[in-house]
Design a protein around this motif. Structure first.
Motif, PDB file in Angstrom:
ATOM      1  N   UNK A 169       0.841  -1.229  -0.028  1.00  0.00           N
ATOM      2  CA  UNK A 169      -0.082   0.064   0.015  1.00  0.00           C
ATOM      3  C   UNK A 169       0.927   1.270  -0.026  1.00  0.00           C
ATOM      4  N   UNK A 170       1.863   1.162   0.942  1.00  0.00           N
ATOM      5  CA  UNK A 170       2.980   2.318   0.702  1.00  0.00           C
ATOM      6  C   UNK A 170       3.489   2.765  -0.399  1.00  0.00           C
ATOM      7  N   UNK A 171       3.539   1.706  -1.063  1.00  0.00           N
ATOM      8  CA  UNK A 171       4.288   1.605  -2.698  1.00  0.00           C
ATOM      9  C   UNK A 171       3.354   2.172  -3.507  1.00  0.00           C
ATOM     10  N   UNK A 172       2.061   1.912  -3.302  1.00  0.00           N
ATOM     11  CA  UNK A 172       1.101   2.308  -4.280  1.00  0.00           C
ATOM     12  C   UNK A 172       1.298   3.892  -4.076  1.00  0.00           C
ATOM     13  N   UNK A 173       1.419   4.436  -3.018  1.00  0.00           N
ATOM     14  CA  UNK A 173       1.066   5.772  -2.937  1.00  0.00           C
ATOM     15  C   UNK A 173       2.595   6.654  -3.148  1.00  0.00           C
ATOM     16  N   UNK A 174       3.650   6.029  -2.790  1.00  0.00           N
ATOM     17  CA  UNK A 174       4.977   6.706  -3.246  1.00  0.00           C
ATOM     18  C   UNK A 174       4.848   6.379  -4.833  1.00  0.00           C
ATOM     19  N   UNK A 175       4.520   5.557  -5.220  1.00  0.00           N
ATOM     20  CA  UNK A 175       4.441   5.346  -6.971  1.00  0.00           C
ATOM     21  C   UNK A 175       3.586   6.174  -7.654  1.00  0.00           C
ATOM     22  N   UNK A 176       2.776   6.883  -6.959  1.00  0.00           N
ATOM     23  CA  UNK A 176       1.728   7.871  -7.489  1.00  0.00           C
ATOM     24  C   UNK A 176       2.444   9.145  -7.698  1.00  0.00           C
ATOM     25  N   UNK A 185       2.785   7.188 -13.125  1.00  0.00           N
ATOM     26  CA  UNK A 185       2.427   6.236 -12.228  1.00  0.00           C
ATOM     27  C   UNK A 185       0.965   5.746 -12.383  1.00  0.00           C
ATOM     28  N   UNK A 186       0.819   4.517 -11.951  1.00  0.00           N
ATOM     29  CA  UNK A 186      -0.476   3.802 -11.977  1.00  0.00           C
ATOM     30  C   UNK A 186      -1.510   4.494 -11.177  1.00  0.00           C
ATOM     31  N   UNK A 187      -2.720   4.840 -11.494  1.00  0.00           N
ATOM     32  CA  UNK A 187      -3.861   5.664 -10.841  1.00  0.00           C
ATOM     33  C   UNK A 187      -4.066   4.731  -9.373  1.00  0.00           C
ATOM     34  N   UNK A 224      -6.685  -2.113  -6.798  1.00  0.00           N
ATOM     35  CA  UNK A 224      -7.937  -3.238  -7.414  1.00  0.00           C
ATOM     36  C   UNK A 224      -6.864  -4.389  -7.735  1.00  0.00           C
ATOM     37  N   UNK A 225      -5.715  -4.201  -8.279  1.00  0.00           N
ATOM     38  CA  UNK A 225      -4.679  -4.959  -8.554  1.00  0.00           C
ATOM     39  C   UNK A 225      -4.040  -5.781  -7.089  1.00  0.00           C
TER      40      UNK A 225
END
Length: 234
Positions: free
Chosen positions: A186-193, A198-200, A206-207
């Motif tokens: 989850x942290x990775x998703x937010x830093x990735x944004x 970056x992926x929305x 969802x993935x």
């Protein structure tokens, strides 16, 4: 018997509320709206570049109004982060209390990361700068509360998974490590944004949920088939 992680979470929420109350000069509804706007300002700019007049200008208010509620920038900064953590942990508490099924609980907690994505995005940006930047990147008073938030989140995930394994719903050899894996991703998703192209966040979450259900050997997303879940905060 009350969910163990929920008891811990409620205790953490009380601590955050006490800390926030000590920082306010004059609490009230207007103060909360100032906190939410200030969080965005601190997320958009490095701490050292933010000033009370700059925040006031972006918010379209007189800077004297901000000083009415908060004595200085540091107090406003700390209060805005604590306010966001309070909102997140309170929503987690509400969602856990609404669902008995460990799968529905876990699904609802993951969905919260989409529901509260703007708040979490601001927190992630602030924490990233605060942790990796120079000494003047921001006050450290709130660090322990941020750690409490992450610990509470992992406890929720771990308790959901432990309960699901005991009920025969999930298959997982190490629920605590799985909970840590979910939290890190989850942290990775937010830093990735913050990265170009970056992926929305909704698509990335969802993935991740699909990956989690696969790792837990669980056949399906309960939020897709449970009316009570879909009404719980969406």
């Amino acid at each position: 018997m009350e969910f163990a992680a929920l008891i811990h979470l409620k205790d953490r929420v009380k601590s955050v509320k006490r800390a926030t109350t000590r920082l306010y000069r004059n609490p009230g509804v207007r103060a909360e709206s100032l906190l939410e706007a200030a969080l965005e300002c601190f997320a958009d700019e490095d701490y050292g570049r933010v000033t009370i007049p700059l925040i006031a200008k972006k918010m379209g208010v007189a800077h004297s109004l901000i000083y009415y509620y908060f004595k200085n920038k540091e107090s406003l900064y700390q209060s805005s982060v604590l306010h966001a953590l309070d909102r997140m942990m309170t929503r987690y508490s509400e969602l856990v209390a609404q669902h008995e099924s460990p799968a529905e609980r876990l699904s609802a907690c993951l969905d919260l990361n989409v529901e509260m994505s703007e708040t979490l995005r601001s927190l992630a940006r602030i924490m990233f700068v605060n942790a990796c930047g120079p000494k003047d990147s921001g006050p450290k008073f709130i660090d322990s509360f941020v750690e409490d938030y992450y610990e509470s989140e992992k406890r929720l995930f771990a308790d959901c998974i432990h309960t699901g394994v005991e009920a025969g719903i999930f298959s997982c050899p190490d629920p605590d490590e799985m909970a840590a894996f979910i939290s890190r991703n989850i942290d990775g998703i937010y830093f990735g944004c913050f990265m170009p192209h970056g992926t929305p966040i909704p698509a990335a979450m969802r993935y991740l949920k699909g990956v989690i259900w696969g790792l837990l050997d669980y056949a399906g997303d309960p939020s897709a088939k449970s009316p009570s879940t879909s009404k719980s905060g969406r």
